[in-house]
Design a protein around this motif. Structure first.
Motif, short mmCIF file in Angstrom:
data_model
loop_
_atom_site.label_atom_id
_atom_site.label_comp_id
_atom_site.label_asym_id
_atom_site.label_seq_id
_atom_site.Cartn_x
_atom_site.Cartn_y
_atom_site.Cartn_z
N GLY B 31 -22.71 -29.74 28.04
CA GLY B 31 -21.70 -29.16 27.16
C GLY B 31 -20.76 -30.23 26.62
O GLY B 31 -20.51 -30.31 25.42
N VAL B 32 -20.26 -31.06 27.53
CA VAL B 32 -19.31 -32.10 27.11
C VAL B 32 -20.00 -33.10 26.18
O VAL B 32 -19.42 -33.52 25.18
CB VAL B 32 -18.71 -32.82 28.34
N ALA B 33 -21.25 -33.43 26.49
CA ALA B 33 -21.96 -34.41 25.67
C ALA B 33 -22.09 -33.90 24.24
O ALA B 33 -21.80 -34.62 23.29
CB ALA B 33 -23.33 -34.71 26.26
N VAL B 34 -22.50 -32.64 24.11
CA VAL B 34 -22.67 -32.09 22.76
C VAL B 34 -21.32 -32.04 22.06
O VAL B 34 -21.18 -32.46 20.91
CB VAL B 34 -23.32 -30.69 22.81
N PHE B 35 -20.32 -31.57 22.78
CA PHE B 35 -18.99 -31.47 22.19
C PHE B 35 -18.50 -32.84 21.76
O PHE B 35 -18.06 -33.06 20.64
CB PHE B 35 -18.01 -30.86 23.21
N PHE B 36 -18.61 -33.79 22.68
CA PHE B 36 -18.12 -35.15 22.40
C PHE B 36 -18.89 -35.76 21.23
O PHE B 36 -18.31 -36.36 20.33
CB PHE B 36 -18.28 -36.02 23.64
N ALA B 37 -20.21 -35.57 21.26
CA ALA B 37 -21.03 -36.18 20.21
C ALA B 37 -20.66 -35.61 18.85
O ALA B 37 -20.50 -36.35 17.88
CB ALA B 37 -22.51 -35.94 20.50
N VAL B 38 -20.48 -34.29 18.82
CA VAL B 38 -20.16 -33.67 17.53
C VAL B 38 -18.79 -34.12 17.05
O VAL B 38 -18.61 -34.47 15.89
CB VAL B 38 -20.24 -32.13 17.66
N ARG B 39 -17.84 -34.13 17.98
CA ARG B 39 -16.50 -34.57 17.59
C ARG B 39 -16.52 -36.01 17.11
O ARG B 39 -15.92 -36.36 16.10
CB ARG B 39 -15.51 -34.44 18.76
N THR B 40 -17.21 -36.85 17.87
CA THR B 40 -17.26 -38.27 17.51
C THR B 40 -17.98 -38.45 16.18
O THR B 40 -17.51 -39.20 15.31
CB THR B 40 -17.96 -39.07 18.62
N ALA B 41 -19.08 -37.73 16.02
CA ALA B 41 -19.82 -37.85 14.76
C ALA B 41 -18.98 -37.32 13.61
O ALA B 41 -18.96 -37.90 12.51
CB ALA B 41 -21.13 -37.09 14.85
N ASN B 42 -18.26 -36.24 13.88
CA ASN B 42 -17.35 -35.69 12.88
C ASN B 42 -16.33 -36.71 12.46
O ASN B 42 -16.08 -36.93 11.28
CB ASN B 42 -16.61 -34.49 13.51
N THR B 43 -15.72 -37.34 13.47
CA THR B 43 -14.71 -38.36 13.18
C THR B 43 -15.34 -39.52 12.43
O THR B 43 -14.75 -40.04 11.49
CB THR B 43 -14.08 -38.86 14.50
N ALA B 44 -16.55 -39.89 12.89
CA ALA B 44 -17.21 -41.02 12.22
C ALA B 44 -17.48 -40.68 10.76
O ALA B 44 -17.30 -41.51 9.87
CB ALA B 44 -18.52 -41.36 12.94
N LEU B 45 -17.87 -39.42 10.53
CA LEU B 45 -18.14 -39.01 9.15
C LEU B 45 -16.86 -39.06 8.32
O LEU B 45 -16.84 -39.59 7.22
CB LEU B 45 -18.73 -37.60 9.12
N LEU B 46 -15.78 -38.54 8.92
CA LEU B 46 -14.52 -38.55 8.19
C LEU B 46 -14.04 -39.98 7.97
O LEU B 46 -13.57 -40.34 6.90
CB LEU B 46 -13.46 -37.74 8.95
N ASP B 47 -14.17 -40.79 9.02
CA ASP B 47 -13.82 -42.21 8.89
C ASP B 47 -14.60 -42.81 7.74
O ASP B 47 -14.07 -43.55 6.92
CB ASP B 47 -14.20 -42.98 10.16
N SER B 48 -15.88 -42.46 7.74
CA SER B 48 -16.74 -43.09 6.74
C SER B 48 -16.37 -42.60 5.35
O SER B 48 -16.37 -43.35 4.40
CB SER B 48 -18.20 -42.82 7.09
N LEU B 49 -15.99 -41.30 5.28
CA LEU B 49 -15.58 -40.79 3.97
C LEU B 49 -14.31 -41.49 3.50
O LEU B 49 -14.21 -41.92 2.36
CB LEU B 49 -15.34 -39.28 4.04
N SER B 50 -13.35 -41.62 4.44
CA SER B 50 -12.10 -42.23 4.00
C SER B 50 -12.29 -43.71 3.73
O SER B 50 -11.69 -44.27 2.82
CB SER B 50 -10.97 -41.96 5.00
N LEU B 51 -13.17 -44.33 4.51
CA LEU B 51 -13.45 -45.74 4.27
C LEU B 51 -14.10 -45.91 2.90
O LEU B 51 -13.76 -46.82 2.14
CB LEU B 51 -14.39 -46.27 5.36
N THR B 52 -15.00 -44.99 2.61
CA THR B 52 -15.66 -45.05 1.30
C THR B 52 -14.63 -44.91 0.19
O THR B 52 -14.61 -45.70 -0.76
CB THR B 52 -16.69 -43.91 1.19
N VAL B 53 -13.78 -43.91 0.36
CA VAL B 53 -12.76 -43.68 -0.66
C VAL B 53 -11.86 -44.91 -0.78
O VAL B 53 -11.57 -45.38 -1.87
CB VAL B 53 -11.92 -42.43 -0.30
N GLU B 54 -11.50 -45.45 0.37
CA GLU B 54 -10.61 -46.61 0.40
C GLU B 54 -11.26 -47.78 -0.34
O GLU B 54 -10.64 -48.44 -1.17
CB GLU B 54 -10.41 -46.99 1.86
#
Lengths: 232, 854, 277
Positions: B31-54
């Protein structure tokens, strides 16, 4: 030490079973009492009421001057932990602990550190003749040995009251005899009050008072003047 | 606080029941692994979006945009003339298909390289100090500067040709410079090229419009002030926002996906809770007598409670830590999946960002993992502490019949299920997503309370069948469930949760596909469709109207409709605009329009005096037929009545349908995303398809679908969208399997004494084996029954609540009969396997040993 | 410039002043120097000798890479007004990729130049942003600083003495050092100025680290309308071995030019075919 006044205990909702009814009983310090009677006469219920595992439907149970019904569940539990040693027919050792750990367990519950509790438990095991079996788990011990561990565990904190529920009921006569002698000696030494439920007249023979129950009532209460440790 | 002595008991218990502890901890870790992975991937995606925009925004402090449609280039004069604008540069962003096989898309950034260097940095190649020939670069519209990463992949050097599909067909571009994969060059995995903005207008048929203006404020005028000034000066359809807001917009575009992922991760956690619950219920049963002994030795109730919670805490801690560790690796995979969905389904470009350990995510996952195990262990621990010590001290044989079926469980259980179901049906979306999603948990809690009753009821139902099929042992196996439903509840519960998710996810997907099928039938019913992309649409590659003209010139073709599908800003969010030649559309799809008088629609819609909106648009913005929508176009404000509602699922933001002429007039945009082709009666669609393919081959990047192919194509798009749900399905299946294996192994081992007694009184090994296996089968059947029942509630939840939250519309209820039937043998097989090994072990156990000591 | 440093898209912007200096610094004529010169005086004469207005020129850049391959861009150049207050128009004729590209620069002293470019393929006139001084001019070996109008007071001058004879002219060797180092990419420049004409015949340009980066050599002095100057100039980039040759095919001074040509609007209508009246 123990005072029961008008104690009744019934079970069930529809068809009520009267396990103990209107019982009055007084047991003094260092007395050795055997409770006898046929199955269903209320022997075990009496024990449960005295150790506070069960509460009466009516009447009062006092142990060491304390009214049990006035105590909270936690306080009754603490009373068991500090003042009452229990010995069961089925031994009730903790299967995952070794003999030594089982004996040390009550001390540890009272807050003693392992290093303080275990030497005391070891010497207790020596007393019950299990010096070499201390690291064995219950399933590696014989019935008699298990009961010795149970006795050691019950007495390790020098309880005011020692309750036995058919302590020899699961043992052959030789082992039973040994256990009774051991119990007798230790009870005398620790000056605990002993209350023992038994079917076994041999066991009752070690006591100086025999109470006979029938249908939840005391039908006979005999006192004997027996020299302790002699057994006869 | 737990007494130290009890730790000893716990640790010995753990040692004695390693498998159970392992499986339980694994449940939490999963449970924690899936949760953590999704959250981390989510953050990575958002990071990547903002980095792209930046990276794409460079130093600009404000941007002027108009959704995806672009705006007339004169706007830049207004912007430049606004006091406080230090620098303003136009931008065109295009994602193109290079004509290279197996190469993804290429982002082309059209900028005014003569001025843009002050905003963005283009780091040129080490071996190269500048553009080889800047004059040629500017003078030739087919010049571009390419990132070294892309160039290297294709062995391109300066002066080489790069074939790309443009609005005017396939064209060769000349590489005039290479830049390093840093800054702008690192965007989109290095698949990026820069060209002159005016050249981009020509080659990508953008007319005289820009997609965006990036600007910098002068030092004396604060950004906010300049933003106000620009808003006041520019037409309503233009938005002046900070570049970060564009990151926000990109985030909004992928909200549905992120929500889906988040729901998956919560499901995984919920499952973790359930596994803990199961495991502790079993543990309490197993340690029944131990609890009695402890109580008789003077351990208070609260310490028994603390002991179990302490164990849960420790399992939670270990499970969470290992879950986070495992989740970190899972995050890389999840990140890839999300990035690819973002790019393929939403057309959102991002830059590869490796998942990082975010302290907040680590702490949240840890806390949730621990909380999940505490919550899961709560009830069993409470049950343990409330255990009657006198009963507990007796042997298992003398346990009283369970009181689990009393009103104390049934009443609150039924109430919870009922209330949550009512909420699913009637609660408005404004209560917030968290609350809405919690309905599922409430339903599950209610069902858990009802579980023993459900088990007993189902067992009674299957009793005759088992009796008939399994003989005496079959009857005995079911009897055990009827008499002590709680013992089987743990296994059935695990099955219930797992199967509930499997069934409801399957049902949801089926229902969705069915709905899409109906929609394609009603709305996308032209004989052929020509599309720009293998995905729903391309955000930047379009056809010109000329292609439609060429197709309509074919003798087999009765009519064509040029369709523009784009997104415009709408009330702080966005909405899809589908601009279509309405005469043709109404001729073939007028029965898809609900509400409103059809005469009205036929009259006003083609004249551009009204719009249609999609069902999800209507739900999202709470507007009905007769209401009005106000749209800010780059050339002015459009305020139009809603003439009707149509079923449409192209966008989770909701769609507005308008006449193409109206759109062209207000948005100055004549691009085409789809060409719907209607054939003359009797013409063979496949033959015409080939004809159109020949017509466009080598020039346009056009994909021609017959109606049947279109349905398959849309089906595959739906599948892509449901990738997430399939992931959920995998999680659910894993859970079900872990649940069955965990509980059956424990339950069979727990009963080894019982089996020994059966053998002692003359039972054959084979009889016991048969009994164990039949019971496993019985549990499977009951599990599937209860799981199907639970799924009914969860399907309601998913098709109403989840669907509305994620996609903006409801999906019809559908019950997956076939899936349920197919699940039976699968579950039975897993159960048999899970019961087989411990049964063998139980057989090998010596009878004396097993009954000698309890 | 170090190879890894950030470089930018270099463009054509200040083309107006572009050829002006590179060419006209060499196109000087009278007066002839007296016997005991002063370095600043020599340079002042070089700068001030251009009294021309309305200039027309037909020329070409030939760019040679390391391997000796070369490309040639030909253009016409027109200027109205005089240095400091002028408008210049450059129209490229060859190669075909850049044919018709036109550059207009409007220069006024004290005001930053306004520049416009017309690109035939996109049919639009666009304003162009000024470039960095060290950026290369349209892919040649000339930098924008090299072709910009140089201001006399921006440098201090030191006469290093009489130097070798170049192209048959006796020369003075002068060292020029920027007054404000931030306004030049060079640490110092050596000029070889003809003693018999205010023409710089040879220059060596040293970067901020004192390394020789470029060498400019002028030859084929000719006299037109009484003004003499070189018809051939070669700029060599020392570190990478590339060179650019500027060949002037035709020069006309003081021939009146149509002022209406020198507006951004007119750029799109330009059809270049020689001196425009």
């Amino acid at each position: 030490m123990i005072q029961l006044t008008g104690v009744s205990k019934s079970y069930g909702l529809g068809k009520v079973v009267q396990a103990v009814s209107g019982m009055n009983l007084q047991i003094g310090p260092a007395e050795r009492v055997a409770v006898m009677g046929p199955s269903g006469s209320g022997k075990s219920t009496l024990l449960n009421l005295i150790c506070g595992l069960d509460g009466p439907t009516a009447g009062s149970v006092k142990v060491d001057g304390m009214e049990l019904s006035a105590l909270s569940d936690d306080a009754r539990t603490r009373l068991r932990r500090e003042k009452i040693g229990m010995i069961f027919q089925t031994f009730n050792l903790l299967p995952t602990l070794t003999a030594l750990e089982n004996v040390a367990f009550p001390l540890r519950l009272q807050g003693l550190a392992k290093k303080d509790a275990e030497p005391r438990a070891a010497s207790m095991l020596v007393r019950v003749g299990l010096k070499d079996r201390s690291s064995h788990r219950p399933d590696e011990l014989s019935g008699g040995e298990r009961q010795r561990v149970a006795i050691a565990r019950a007495l390790i904190f020098r309880p005011l009251l020692l309750l036995g529920d058919e302590p020899t009921g699961n043992l052959d006569s030789v082992s039973g005899e040994e256990i009774l002698r051991l119990l007798d000696g230790l009870q005398h030494e620790y000056a605990s009050t002993l209350l023992m439920v038994t079917h076994n007249s041999q066991a009752a023979g070690y006591c100086n008072r025999i109470i006979t129950l029938h249908d939840g009532r005391i039908v006979k209460d005999e006192r004997f003047d027996r020299a302790p440790a002699t057994g006869r | 606080m737990m007494i130290p002595a009890l730790w000893q008991i716990s640790s010995r218990q753990w040692r004695a029941h390693r498998l159970r502890v392992l499986m339980t901890t694994l449940g939490i870790a999963l449970g924690v692994a899936v949760f953590f992975a999704v959250r981390t991937a989510n953050t990575a995606l958002l990071d990547s979006l903002s980095l792209t925009v930046e990276r794409l925004a460079g130093k600009s402090t404000l941007e002027v945009t108009s959704g995806e449609t672009g705006f007339p280039e004169e706007v830049i004069d207004t912007v430049r003339a606004t006091p406080g604008v230090e620098l303003a540069e136009p931008v065109i962003e295009v994602i193109v298909h290079s004509a290279f096989a197996d190469e993804g898309n290429l982002l082309i950034l059209g900028v005014d390289t003569t001025g843009d260097q002050q905003l963005r940095q283009y780091e040129f190649d080490r071996s190269q100090t500048e553009i080889a020939d800047p004059l040629t670069y500017l003078a030739q519209p087919n010049s571009l500067l390419l990132s070294r990463a892309f160039a290297e992949r294709h062995g391109l050097r300066i002066g080489d040709r790069l074939p790309i599909f443009t609005a005017h067909g396939r064209k060769d571009f000349i590489v005039q410079g290479l830049f390093q994969p840093v800054g702008v060059g690192a965007v989109f995995g290095g698949n990026v090229a820069v060209m002159d903005v005016y050249s981009a207008q020509v080659v990508f048929d953008r007319g005289r419009s820009f997609d965006r203006i990036d600007l910098m404020n002068s030092r004396s005028v604060p950004v906010d002030e300049l933003q106000r000034r620009l808003c006041a000066r520019l037409p309503a359809g233009l938005e002046t926002v900070r570049p970060q807001m564009r990151g926000q917009a990109l985030e909004n575009a992928v909200t549905a996906m992120r929500l889906g992922m988040l729901i998956t991760s919560f499901i995984a956690l919920l499952v973790g809770v359930y596994i803990i619950f199961n495991s502790f219920t079993i543990a309490v049963n197993q340690r029944w007598k131990e609890i009695g002994i402890l109580r008789s030795l003077g351990v208070e109730r609260r310490n028994v409670y603390a002991m179990f919670l302490g164990e849960a805490l420790l399992m939670g801690v270990i499970g969470s830590i290992s879950g986070i560790a495992g989740g970190f690796y899972l995050a890389a995979a999840a990140s890839k999946v999300m990035g690819s969905i973002a790019a393929s389904v939403y057309g959102v470009i991002s830059t590869a960002v490796a998942p990082r350990l975010h302290p907040v995510t680590v702490l949240t996952s840890f806390a949730l993992g621990v909380a999940a195990s505490l919550i899961g262990a709560w009830f069993p621990a409470r049950a343990a502490s409330c255990l009657d010590p006198i009963l507990a001290l007796h042997n298992i044989e003398s346990r009283q019949p369970e009181s689990s079926l009393g009103w104390k469980r049934i009443a609150p259980g039924s109430a919870l299920v009922l209330v949550a179901s009512l909420l699913v049906h009637f609660s408005p979306s404004r209560v917030g997503m968290t609350l809405q999603l919690s309905y599922a948990a409430v339903i599950l809690l209610g069902l858990t309370l009802l579980l023993p009753m459900l088990v007993q009821g189902s067992a009674r139902l299957i009793h005759p069948v088992m009796d008939w099929a399994g003989g005496a042992e079959g009857g005995l196996a079911v009897d055990a469930m009827v008499r002590s439903p709680r013992r089987s509840s743990a296994t059935v519960g695990a099955l219930m949760v797992g199967l509930m998710f499997v069934f409801s996810t399957g049902a949801y997907i089926q229902s969705y596909k069915h709905m899409i099928g109906r929609w394609t039938h009603r709305m996308l019913n032209s004989d052929l469709v020509v599309a720009t992309s293998t995905l729903l649409r391309s955000t930047s590659y379009h056809f010109s109207e000329d292609m439609g003209n060429r197709i309509s010139a074919l003798p087999e073709v009765k009519s064509v409709e040029n369709v523009r599908f784009t997104f415009i800003p709408f009330q702080g969010d966005s909405a899809a605009v589908i601009a279509i030649e309405m005469d043709g559309f109404l001729a073939r799809a007028s029965d898809a329009i609900e509400g409103g008088s059809s005469r009205h629609v036929r009259e006003l819609l083609p004249r551009g005096e009204g719009v249609l909106v999609s069902n999800n648009f209507s739900a999202r913005w709470r507007c009905r037929v007769g209401g009005r929508v106000r749209l800010n176009a780059p050339t002015g404000v459009l305020d139009l009545p809603i003439l009707g509602i149509v079923e449409d699922y192209r966008s989770d933001k909701g769609s507005i349908f308008m006449d193409r002429a109206l759109y062209k007039k207000f948005w100055k945009d004549d691009a085409v995303d789809f060409v719907d082709v209607n054939l003359k009666p009797g013409e063979d669609a496949t033959l015409v398809k080939r004809k159109i393919e020949r017509l466009t081959s080598g020039s346009e990047h056009a994909l021609v679908y017959t109606n049947a192919e279109l349905r398959i194509w849309i089906g595959s798009l739906v599948d892509q969208f449901f990738l997430l749900n399939y992931m959920q399905l995998v999680v659910a299946v894993v859970v079900a399997v872990v649940g069955i294996v965990n509980t059956l192994i424990v339950s069979v081992m727990e009963r080894s004494r019982e089996f020994a007694i059966v053998r002692a009184v003359g039972g054959y090994c084979s009889q016991i084996r048969k009994m164990v296996l039949l019971e496993a089968v019985a549990i499977s059947i009951v599990g599937v029954m209860v799981g199907a029942l639970a799924a009914v509630f969860n399907i309601q939840f998913m098709s109403r609540t989840v669907s509305t939250v994620v996609a903006g519309y409801e999906v019809p209820f559908y019950f997956p009969w076939l899936l349920v039937l197919a699940a039976l043998p699968a579950v039975a097989a897993v159960s048999l396997l899970a019961a087989w090994l411990p049964a063998l072990r139980a057989m090998r156990m010596s009878v004396i040993e097993a009954i000698g000591y309890e | 410039m170090s190879s890894s440093s950030v470089c930018r898209v270099k463009l054509l912007s200040p083309v107006a002043s572009a050829c002006v200096c590179a060419v006209l610094l060499c196109l000087a004529c009278t007066p002839v120097f007296a016997a005991s010169p002063d370095a600043r005086q020599i340079m002042e004469d070089v700068y001030r000798q251009d009294t021309s207005h309305d200039t027309f020129m037909r020329a070409g850049f030939e760019v040679f890479d390391k391997e000796g391959r070369h490309t040639k861009k030909t253009f016409t150049y027109r200027r109205i007004g005089s240095p400091g207050d002028s408008k210049t128009l450059v129209v490229f004729n060859a190669p075909k990729e850049i044919r018709g590209v036109a550059l207009l620069s409007i220069n006024r002293t004290g005001v930053s130049d306004r520049q416009y470019m017309y690109i035939p393929a996109t049919q639009r006139v666009r304003a162009v942003v000024p470039q960095e001084r060290s950026a290369h001019f349209i892919g040649t070996d000339f930098t924008f600083e090299d072709i910009a109008e140089r201001v006399l007071d921006d440098f201090t001058y030191r006469l290093l003495g009489e130097a070798e004879t170049i192209e048959g002219h006796k020369t003075w060797k002068i060292e020029a050092t920027p007054v404000d180092s931030s306004r030049s990419q060079y640490k110092f420049i050596y000029y070889w100025v003809a003693q018999d004409a205010p023409v710089i015949l040879h220059s060596e340009l040293y970067d901020a680290q004192g390394r020789e980066v470029r060498v400019l050599h002028a030859s084929q002095l000719k006299r037109v309308s009484g003004i003499c100057g070189p018809r051939h100039m070669e700029m060599t980039s020392v570190p990478n071995g590339t060179r650019t040759v500027l060949v002037i095919d035709e020069v006309k001074f003081n021939a009146p030019l149509d002022e209406t040509l020198f507006t951004p609007q007119a750029l799109g209508q330009l059809h270049d075919s020689g001196p425009v009246r």
